[in-house]
Design a protein around this motif. Structure first.
Motif, short mmCIF file in Angstrom:
data_model
loop_
_atom_site.label_atom_id
_atom_site.label_comp_id
_atom_site.label_asym_id
_atom_site.label_seq_id
_atom_site.Cartn_x
_atom_site.Cartn_y
_atom_site.Cartn_z
N CYS A 137 0.66 -1.38 -0.13
CA CYS A 137 0.20 -0.15 0.21
C CYS A 137 0.84 1.39 0.20
CB CYS A 137 -0.94 -0.07 1.49
SG CYS A 137 -0.34 -0.05 2.48
N PHE A 139 0.91 6.23 -0.44
CA PHE A 139 -0.41 7.29 -0.42
C PHE A 139 1.27 8.12 -1.44
CE2 PHE A 139 1.13 7.32 2.96
CZ PHE A 139 1.92 9.41 3.40
N GLY A 141 1.23 9.49 -4.61
CA GLY A 141 2.17 8.89 -5.92
C GLY A 141 3.09 8.04 -6.57
N ARG A 213 5.63 10.93 -1.35
CA ARG A 213 5.43 10.06 -1.02
C ARG A 213 5.41 8.22 -0.11
NH1 ARG A 213 5.62 14.44 -4.19
NH2 ARG A 213 4.61 13.89 -6.55
N ARG A 244 6.26 4.42 -5.90
CA ARG A 244 4.64 4.12 -6.75
C ARG A 244 3.91 4.27 -5.01
NH1 ARG A 244 3.23 0.80 -10.69
NH2 ARG A 244 3.66 2.12 -12.21
N GLN A 246 0.40 4.24 -3.87
CA GLN A 246 -1.27 4.57 -3.43
C GLN A 246 -1.49 2.96 -3.46
OE1 GLN A 246 -0.52 6.15 -7.71
NE2 GLN A 246 -0.60 4.37 -8.35
N THR A 247 -2.34 2.93 -3.28
CA THR A 247 -3.50 1.94 -2.49
C THR A 247 -4.60 1.04 -3.63
OG1 THR A 247 -3.08 2.32 -0.07
CG2 THR A 247 -4.02 0.54 -0.54
N LEU A 259 -3.53 6.01 -11.98
CA LEU A 259 -3.30 5.92 -10.04
C LEU A 259 -3.83 4.69 -10.23
CD1 LEU A 259 -4.38 9.90 -10.47
CD2 LEU A 259 -2.15 8.72 -10.02
N GLN A 260 -4.41 3.90 -10.37
CA GLN A 260 -4.78 2.70 -9.65
C GLN A 260 -3.95 1.12 -9.86
OE1 GLN A 260 -7.62 1.84 -7.71
NE2 GLN A 260 -7.68 4.51 -7.43
N PRO A 263 1.83 -0.29 -5.83
CA PRO A 263 2.76 0.92 -5.33
C PRO A 263 3.72 -0.46 -5.75
CG PRO A 263 1.05 -0.45 -3.71
CD PRO A 263 0.78 -0.80 -4.61
#
Length: 350
Positions: A137, A139, A141, A213, A244, A246-247, A259-260, A263
């Protein structure tokens, strides 16, 4: 990939570095509707008779966009002026839609390598050699920077005292976890990114947000980083890495767009000479199609780490976990009851 169709700025066979801009697109961000029928006092107006602009035309503020009589008996022509500058995006019914503002979105290569394929108006595929670590996971970006280790053990958490001017514009290797105070201190030092074993869910909704990030290799909470992962990352110290943060699926629904994507942590070649490591796959996880009611599973991360049991129910939609995260998963019967556990936290027991 670009979020909307745009312009690709590189060609197949072209070398790129992580910060090379490979694509650019414009996205409309503000619109203005001009009600021509109301302005001229004619609800059933035929716009073809009065408009002086067409779709795609650019108009300045106060330019005339329509002109006509308010009624068949009127001898005077009235004009309709645009209140703002912009492009005519659409016409009708009764008026025109202007795009008054737009933003330019650029995507960078993210890794150093060679462009092998261009997907027209969408993006590129880049080939590179190096280490890949799939995280759980994160956050913030994407970020690129020199990797700097600031703790001595995967069981040790970062603190504000670990940070100074040497952390500026780097990716920090931080061990077990990170709290808000340390994260905001890292933001003050202009740290590009942080790699930890885990982080508390509360960091996902900070107000004001930070520019750092963050990527977690194990999950949410206070889980120490795997010693093997910590060792691999330590061997990459002072090398350029890309992360990267993001979750995917954090708020339910199907993943959509770049963006999906999962990570990850990337380190291009040449790799360190010690050992023969060329990649580190994530812990084996299961997806809904490979599991069924009655399957035996083990919890491989989270508060129930190490527990095992049987799948009691597989809901068709994402559910809220005890940590407040909405994710796809299964209800698992453990020794103390039935718990909803995300698929990312489960391993199938053969």
């Amino acid at each position: 990939m670009l979020p909307v169709p745009g312009e690709i700025l590189v060609a197949p066979g072209q070398p790129v570095n992580a910060l090379t801009v490979v694509g650019r697109a414009e996205r409309p961000t503000r619109f203005r509707f001009i009600d021509v029928a109301r302005r001229l006092g004619r609800p059933d107006i035929d716009l073809d008779e009065v408009l002086t602009v067409d779709v795609g035309d650019y108009v300045e503020a106060n330019d005339v966009v329509a002109s006509g009589r308010s009624s068949a008996l009127s001898l005077r022509e009235n004009s309709v002026k645009s209140p703002v500058a912009g492009y005519v995006m659409a016409i009708g019914p009764g008026g025109i839609l202007l795009e008054s503002e737009h933003t330019v979105t650029e995507i960078q290569a993210f890794v150093t390598g060679v462009v092998t394929r261009v997907i027209p108006e969408k993006g590129v595929i880049i080939e590179t050699d190096g280490a890949t670590i799939e995280a759980v996971c994160g956050f913030g970006g994407e970020a690129v920077g020199r990797l700097l280790r600031v703790v001595n053990s995967p069981f040790e958490s970062m603190t504000p005292d670990d940070l100074n001017e040497s952390a500026s514009e780097t990716i920090l290797l931080g061990g077990r976890s990170i709290d808000e105070e340390t994260l905001r201190r890292a933001d003050e030092w202009h740290v590009h990114g942080i790699i930890v074993g885990s982080f508390p869910v509360s960091l996902l909704g900070l107000d004001p947000p930070v520019q750092v990030r963050v990527v977690a290799t194990e999950g949410f909470g206070q889980i120490p980083m795997s010693p093997h992962t910590f060792g691999v990352l330590t061997s990459l110290s002072r090398r350029e890495v890309s992360i990267r943060g993001q979750t995917p699926g954090l708020f339910g629904g199907k993943p959509a767009g770049p963006l999906q994507e999962p990570p990850i942590i990337l380190a291009p070649s040449p790799l360190p000479s010690r050992g023969s490591y060329v990649g580190l796959p994530a812990a084996p996880k299961i997806e809904a199609p490979t599991a069924k009611v009655g399957s035996k599973v083990r919890v491989i991360q989270g508060q129930l780490l190490g527990a095992s049991g049987q799948i009691d129910l597989i809901p068709p939609d994402a559910q809220a976990t005890e940590a407040g995260i909405i994710a796809p998963g299964a209800f698992v019967k453990l020794g103390d009851g039935v718990h909803f556990i995300p698929w990312a936290n489960l391993q199938l027991i053969e």
